[in-house]
Write a protein that holds these residues in place. Structure first.
Motif, PDB file in Angstrom:
ATOM      1  N   ASN A 118       5.056   2.153   7.301  1.00 49.92           N
ATOM      2  CA  ASN A 118       4.494   2.009   5.953  1.00 49.92           C
ATOM      3  C   ASN A 118       4.745   3.254   5.107  1.00 49.92           C
ATOM      4  O   ASN A 118       3.909   3.627   4.277  1.00 49.92           O
ATOM      5  CB  ASN A 118       2.977   1.732   5.999  1.00 49.92           C
ATOM      6  N   ASP A 138       2.450   7.013   2.028  1.00 42.61           N
ATOM      7  CA  ASP A 138       1.989   5.887   2.838  1.00 42.61           C
ATOM      8  C   ASP A 138       1.477   4.819   1.883  1.00 42.61           C
ATOM      9  O   ASP A 138       0.415   4.963   1.288  1.00 42.61           O
ATOM     10  CB  ASP A 138       0.880   6.337   3.788  1.00 42.61           C
ATOM     11  N   PHE A 140       0.379   1.923   2.477  1.00 38.77           N
ATOM     12  CA  PHE A 140      -0.767   1.155   2.969  1.00 38.77           C
ATOM     13  C   PHE A 140      -2.071   1.850   2.593  1.00 38.77           C
ATOM     14  O   PHE A 140      -3.003   1.234   2.086  1.00 38.77           O
ATOM     15  CB  PHE A 140      -0.677   0.963   4.475  1.00 38.77           C
ATOM     16  N   THR A 141      -2.137   3.162   2.832  1.00 38.56           N
ATOM     17  CA  THR A 141      -3.338   3.931   2.501  1.00 38.56           C
ATOM     18  C   THR A 141      -3.256   4.542   1.103  1.00 38.56           C
ATOM     19  O   THR A 141      -4.238   5.103   0.621  1.00 38.56           O
ATOM     20  CB  THR A 141      -3.550   5.059   3.516  1.00 38.56           C
ATOM     21  N   GLN A 142      -2.059   4.494   0.490  1.00 39.36           N
ATOM     22  CA  GLN A 142      -1.820   5.097  -0.826  1.00 39.36           C
ATOM     23  C   GLN A 142      -2.124   6.588  -0.813  1.00 39.36           C
ATOM     24  O   GLN A 142      -2.765   7.127  -1.708  1.00 39.36           O
ATOM     25  CB  GLN A 142      -2.628   4.374  -1.911  1.00 39.36           C
ATOM     26  N   GLN A 143      -1.632   7.257   0.234  1.00 37.51           N
ATOM     27  CA  GLN A 143      -1.838   8.689   0.405  1.00 37.51           C
ATOM     28  C   GLN A 143      -0.495   9.403   0.552  1.00 37.51           C
ATOM     29  O   GLN A 143       0.467   8.856   1.100  1.00 37.51           O
ATOM     30  CB  GLN A 143      -2.696   8.964   1.645  1.00 37.51           C
TER      31      GLN A 143
END
Length: 247
Positions: A118, A138, A140-143
């Motif tokens: 991701n 990332d 998925f986590t938006q980090q």
């Protein structure tokens, strides 16, 4: 070339910097604007054009680094004059690069989707050869996270592995996360949290203790810095040595 000329006649804000495909759309990214068409386009002789008329998506931002364009499950990511953006599949432009704004002045040499993790990894190059970074998003986590120590002049993905070509132009290196080695050299990770607010404006609160939750891999030393009152110079520092854990 024919695609660039096709878009140029419909917008006077510079030429096409990069072209990307998303779903049934051809996306043209200029420096300060984004357009799209659908259709198959002209052939080598310029005939058989089934492109629709170009439609403007954004006149506020565009793309400055052609190597930064990468298609992700969420949409098309690219670096513009103000940072890294996402053009989602609904054709909405979102600014997602706030976490790595300090790297906006650097050029992107490669952008890769590592979908098994991701991750979208942007390789950047600086004029200072001692500064070596890759920016990892990332989705998925938006980090965001920053990989330090790799000066990649290009990058790509092969069979799910992220390969980088470093500035020495040696054979591409595969980045591994299972043995925590990069080109046989151990690397560490640094995590920075946002400011933790314990109460509202009119209230007062203190944090007396905190716990760090993670997954133990091997013996290591954990260095912790706790900053206070939005100051970058006032902090406490702790060193925690983690050895063998006995169940």
């Amino acid at each position: 070339v024919s695609q660039s000329r096709y878009f140029a006649q419909y917008n006077t804000i510079g030429g096409v910097v990069a072209v990307g495909y998303m779903d049934d759309k051809l996306i043209a990214l200029k420096t300060n604007s984004i357009l799209f068409v659908v259709g198959d386009g002209p052939n080598e002789t310029g005939g058989g054009n089934t492109f629709t008329e170009p439609e403007l998506i954004s006149a506020d931002t565009g793309c400055t680094d052609p190597r930064s364009v990468v298609l992700t499950p969420q949409g098309l990511m690219f670096k513009g004059p103000k940072g890294i953006y996402l053009l989602d599949r609904g054709l909405n432009v979102q600014y997602v690069g706030a976490g790595v704004e300090e790297f906006n002045s650097y050029n992107v040499t490669g952008a890769c989707l590592v979908d098994e993790k991701n991750h979208v990894i942007f390789s950047i190059v600086t004029t200072d050869t001692s500064k070596k970074y890759q920016l990892c998003y990332d989705y998925f986590t938006q980090q965001w996270s920053v990989i330090n120590g790799i000066r990649a002049v290009d990058a790509d993905v092969l069979d799910g592995d992220h390969l980088v070509l470093d500035s020495s132009l040696r054979a591409p290196q595969k980045q591994e996360g299972t043995d925590f080695l990069d080109n046989n050299t151990a690397y560490s990770i640094r995590v920075k949290t946002p400011w933790i607010k314990v109460s509202g404006i009119q209230d007062f609160g203190r944090i007396w203790s905190a716990e760090i939750l993670g997954k133990y891999r091997s013996a290591h030393t954990l260095n912790v810095k706790a900053y206070y009152d939005y100051s970058t110079s006032y902090y406490d520092e702790f060193t925690i040595t983690l050895g063998v854990i006995v169940n």
